[in-house]
Motif scaffolding. Structure first.
Motif, PDB file in Angstrom:
ATOM      1  N   GLY A 286      39.427  49.517  57.979  1.00 17.17           N
ATOM      2  CA  GLY A 286      38.416  48.363  58.416  1.00 17.17           C
ATOM      3  C   GLY A 286      36.976  48.506  58.182  1.00 17.17           C
ATOM      4  N   THR A 287      36.814  48.971  56.862  1.00 17.32           N
ATOM      5  CA  THR A 287      35.469  49.376  56.688  1.00 17.32           C
ATOM      6  C   THR A 287      34.856  48.417  55.616  1.00 17.32           C
ATOM      7  OG1 THR A 287      36.337  51.053  54.969  1.00 17.32           O
ATOM      8  CG2 THR A 287      35.631  52.131  57.047  1.00 17.32           C
ATOM      9  N   HIS A 288      35.901  47.719  54.930  1.00 14.79           N
ATOM     10  CA  HIS A 288      35.363  46.869  53.729  1.00 14.79           C
ATOM     11  C   HIS A 288      35.191  45.480  53.932  1.00 14.79           C
ATOM     12  CE1 HIS A 288      36.112  49.987  51.030  1.00 14.79           C
ATOM     13  NE2 HIS A 288      37.481  50.169  51.250  1.00 14.79           N
ATOM     14  N   TYR A 289      35.422  44.885  55.406  1.00 17.04           N
ATOM     15  CA  TYR A 289      34.955  43.574  55.802  1.00 17.04           C
ATOM     16  C   TYR A 289      33.686  43.178  55.208  1.00 17.04           C
ATOM     17  CZ  TYR A 289      35.107  39.459  58.574  1.00 17.04           C
ATOM     18  OH  TYR A 289      35.093  38.102  58.893  1.00 17.04           O
ATOM     19  N   PRO A 290      33.688  41.936  54.599  1.00 21.11           N
ATOM     20  CA  PRO A 290      34.717  40.883  54.635  1.00 21.11           C
ATOM     21  C   PRO A 290      35.660  41.012  53.340  1.00 21.11           C
ATOM     22  CG  PRO A 290      32.589  40.086  53.585  1.00 21.11           C
ATOM     23  CD  PRO A 290      32.409  41.329  53.984  1.00 21.11           C
ATOM     24  N   SER A 291      35.480  41.935  52.804  1.00 22.15           N
ATOM     25  CA  SER A 291      36.726  42.284  51.724  1.00 22.15           C
ATOM     26  C   SER A 291      37.887  42.494  52.290  1.00 22.15           C
ATOM     27  CB  SER A 291      35.982  43.255  50.716  1.00 22.15           C
ATOM     28  OG  SER A 291      37.241  43.869  50.072  1.00 22.15           O
ATOM     29  N   VAL A 292      39.014  42.329  51.648  1.00 22.27           N
ATOM     30  CA  VAL A 292      40.384  42.742  52.286  1.00 22.27           C
ATOM     31  C   VAL A 292      41.049  44.055  51.811  1.00 22.27           C
ATOM     32  CG1 VAL A 292      40.989  40.416  53.135  1.00 22.27           C
ATOM     33  CG2 VAL A 292      41.353  41.290  50.819  1.00 22.27           C
ATOM     34  N   GLY A 293      39.853  44.701  51.117  1.00 19.41           N
ATOM     35  CA  GLY A 293      40.335  46.061  50.436  1.00 19.41           C
ATOM     36  C   GLY A 293      40.891  46.098  49.123  1.00 19.41           C
ATOM     37  N   PRO A 294      41.189  47.537  48.337  1.00 22.96           N
ATOM     38  CA  PRO A 294      41.695  47.263  47.008  1.00 22.96           C
ATOM     39  C   PRO A 294      43.170  46.917  47.235  1.00 22.96           C
ATOM     40  CG  PRO A 294      41.446  49.365  48.029  1.00 22.96           C
ATOM     41  CD  PRO A 294      40.823  48.633  48.986  1.00 22.96           C
ATOM     42  N   ALA A 295      43.524  46.191  45.988  1.00 24.16           N
ATOM     43  CA  ALA A 295      45.257  46.236  45.721  1.00 24.16           C
ATOM     44  C   ALA A 295      45.733  47.598  45.990  1.00 24.16           C
ATOM     45  CB  ALA A 295      45.558  45.813  44.593  1.00 24.16           C
ATOM     46  N   VAL A 296      47.074  47.541  46.881  1.00 24.33           N
ATOM     47  CA  VAL A 296      47.538  48.668  47.330  1.00 24.33           C
ATOM     48  C   VAL A 296      48.349  49.406  46.094  1.00 24.33           C
ATOM     49  CG1 VAL A 296      47.977  48.048  49.471  1.00 24.33           C
ATOM     50  CG2 VAL A 296      49.705  47.490  47.843  1.00 24.33           C
ATOM     51  N   PRO A 297      48.703  50.645  46.074  1.00 25.88           N
ATOM     52  CA  PRO A 297      49.032  51.345  44.852  1.00 25.88           C
ATOM     53  C   PRO A 297      50.422  50.398  44.330  1.00 25.88           C
ATOM     54  CG  PRO A 297      48.458  53.005  46.451  1.00 25.88           C
ATOM     55  CD  PRO A 297      48.323  51.469  46.907  1.00 25.88           C
ATOM     56  N   GLY A 298      50.465  50.349  42.986  1.00 27.22           N
ATOM     57  CA  GLY A 298      51.805  49.632  42.500  1.00 27.22           C
ATOM     58  C   GLY A 298      51.641  48.178  42.216  1.00 27.22           C
ATOM     59  N   VAL A 299      50.406  47.479  43.044  1.00 25.86           N
ATOM     60  CA  VAL A 299      50.154  46.162  42.825  1.00 25.86           C
ATOM     61  C   VAL A 299      49.007  45.865  41.757  1.00 25.86           C
ATOM     62  CG1 VAL A 299      49.336  43.967  43.990  1.00 25.86           C
ATOM     63  CG2 VAL A 299      51.231  45.515  45.216  1.00 25.86           C
ATOM     64  N   ARG A 300      49.054  45.002  40.959  1.00 27.74           N
ATOM     65  CA  ARG A 300      47.951  44.821  40.008  1.00 27.74           C
ATOM     66  C   ARG A 300      47.537  43.107  40.312  1.00 27.74           C
ATOM     67  NH1 ARG A 300      49.598  44.425  34.909  1.00 27.74           N
ATOM     68  NH2 ARG A 300      51.903  44.118  35.111  1.00 27.74           N
ATOM     69  N   VAL A 301      46.357  43.101  40.321  1.00 29.00           N
ATOM     70  CA  VAL A 301      45.699  41.833  40.512  1.00 29.00           C
ATOM     71  C   VAL A 301      44.574  41.630  39.313  1.00 29.00           C
ATOM     72  CG1 VAL A 301      45.930  42.132  42.907  1.00 29.00           C
ATOM     73  CG2 VAL A 301      43.792  42.610  41.950  1.00 29.00           C
ATOM     74  N   ARG A 302      44.213  40.397  39.293  1.00 33.12           N
ATOM     75  CA  ARG A 302      43.137  39.968  38.147  1.00 33.12           C
ATOM     76  C   ARG A 302      42.547  38.645  38.740  1.00 33.12           C
ATOM     77  NH1 ARG A 302      44.406  36.717  33.707  1.00 33.12           N
ATOM     78  NH2 ARG A 302      46.796  36.241  33.646  1.00 33.12           N
TER      79      ARG A 302
END
Length: 472
Positions: free
Chosen positions: A311-327
């Motif tokens: 809960g430290t990145h608000y308003p970000s929802v954090g990085p993609a979890v391992p194994g998931v790729r986003v762009r």
């Protein structure tokens, strides 16, 4: 026990049978026989759950369900729901999950569209404030129902908050991979802890992040007797082991509204998904309960995409979890997905070349990889030739002290739909918003609602006709 079986048996030939479901025993029903895995009105250990699944499996086989068959399940949270869900998968069949809060017309459309061979439901009315129910399921064999046409074991309908629901499939491999991702995150409930689920078990967050993760990880799954503030707090206060709450932003707001909550020494965090929690609500929650508010971002099509457990990145929802790729492409967040998740007629341009378009505007921070969701991609509108981000207007409005909740839409002008905080007056809200936003960003029409109509997953409905009817 299942009652009311109709005459006749479904066809047993499937075009693309789902795989035989050894994964159910290996992934969801493993563990010591005496371990408590479910707590509803009583405690259910793994031996009892396995026996219940075996009993329902035999009943479904007698009704004609076979590997590659299809069954639609529409029950409120209950032991019957869990046992039937696992029994269908153990048989190697495909299950269509329908929220028990759908209207009769919505249910008829969903069943007609997915066309399962069997349908299990109940005629008993379910209380919206109960966390679990005792039900007597009724099974109907549908002579014209079709076997599975794909290897998907789970079929769900999207929430429908912004338009017609889409039919989405997940394979057994998809589910197992996602459960392994959940278990690999530091802070997710594990053996020796308990997970109190407040969200729907027929939708992705409560189903996979809650029920299936708890079974897979060996955490004790608790459904409170009542999902009122008093019922939730009483459930957590009675905990004897570290406890995590799993819910949606509306439930975070409900708990944050308690000015002086009781001491909850076993509460470790609350996890939320299904929309952004307004900043003032997030702050109020963390101040009152002194635990992290963890935000998960995901989709029915993909499951979990990002998780900020600390809960430290608000308003970000954090990085993609391992194994998931986003762009990000042209301001839109894309998620890597090996094939289209849609069954039947797929939405145009949603999936291609291994990437799913989320239709969410987003940013990815260099270095940390943290994802910030900026709202729906269609929230950018032109007012007198000037660009306006409706998400900015909505979040600014929601942040005002006099506003409990808000939805901002655009048709021929900007419309604001609000529920007001106790004692607040609309002119004061309008004046405060005008002090914070340029005049061309201000709503032209205002609608005050006693409460927002919601989807089955707890999201505010965003259909203008539905909102105007609620305001009227």
């Amino acid at each position: 026990m299942i009652t009311g079986q109709a005459a006749g048996r479904p066809a047993t030939t499937a075009g693309s049978p789902t795989p035989h479901a050894d994964w159910v025993d290996d992934t969801l029903l493993h563990g010591a026989p005496q371990d408590i895995c479910l707590v509803l009105d009583g405690e259910t250990d793994r031996q009892t759950l396995r026996a219940a699944v075996t009993e329902r499996q035999k009943a479904l086989e007698e009704a004609g369900l076979r590997p590659g068959g299809t069954l639609a399940l529409q029950l409120p949270p209950s032991l019957e729901y869990v046992a039937l869900l696992l029994a269908v998968w153990r048989l190697g069949a495909q299950i269509v999950l329908l929220d028990h809060r759908l209207t009769e017309a919505e249910t008829e459309r969903a069943v007609a569209h997915t066309n399962p061979q069997l349908f299990v439901s109940t005629r008993e009315a379910a209380s919206t404030m109960r966390g679990f129910h005792r039900v007597n399921p009724e099974l109907t064999v549908r002579p014209g129902g079709e076997p599975a046409r794909s290897d998907h074991v789970l079929v769900q309908l999207s929430s429908g908050s912004t338009g017609p629901s889409k039919v989405i499939g997940r394979t057994a491999g998809d589910l197992v991979t996602e459960l392994e991702r959940y278990s690999g995150l530091d802070g997710m409930p594990q053996s020796g802890e308990q997970l109190v689920i407040l969200g729907s078990l027929s939708h992705t967050w409560g189903l996979i992040g809650g029920l299936l993760h708890g079974l897979h990880a060996g955490a004790r799954i608790v459904l409170p007797a009542r999902t009122s503030v008093r019922g939730i707090l009483a459930t957590v206060a009675a905990a004897t082991v570290p406890t995590t709450l799993l819910g949606v932003p509306a439930q975070v707001a409900l708990l944050a509204s308690v000015a002086e909550p009781p001491q909850l020494p076993r509460l470790t965090r609350m996890m939320t998904a299904g929309g952004r929690t307004p900043a003032k609500v997030a702050q109020a929650f963390t101040e009152r309960y002194a635990v992290p508010l963890s935000q998960c971002y995901g989709m029915t099509e993909t499951g979990m995409i990002t998780m900020d457990l600390a809960g430290t990145h608000y308003p970000s929802v954090g990085p993609a979890v391992p194994g998931v790729r986003v762009r990000v492409e042209n301001g839109e967040l894309l998620v890597a997905l090996p094939r289209s998740p849609y069954l039947g007629e797929a939405p145009q341009d949603r999936w291609s070349d291994g990437w799913l378009r989320t239709r969410d505007a987003g940013e990815i921070a260099p270095g940390t990889g943290c994802v910030t969701i900026l709202g729906r991609l269609d929230s950018q509108v032109s007012i007198r030739g000037l660009k306006v981000d409706l998400t900015e207007v909505e979040e600014t409005l929601t942040g005002l002290d006099g506003v409990a909740e808000a939805v901002v839409l655009h048709q021929d002008a900007i419309d604001a739909y609000v529920t007001l905080a106790p004692g607040a007056a609309l002119p004061e809200v309008q004046q405060e918003l005008a002090a914070r936003l340029a005049s061309f960003k201000l709503p032209s029409r205002w609608y005050v609602l006693p409460q927002f109509p919601r989807t089955a997953t707890g999201k505010p409905r965003r259909d203008p006709a539905v909102l105007r009817a609620a305001a009227a």
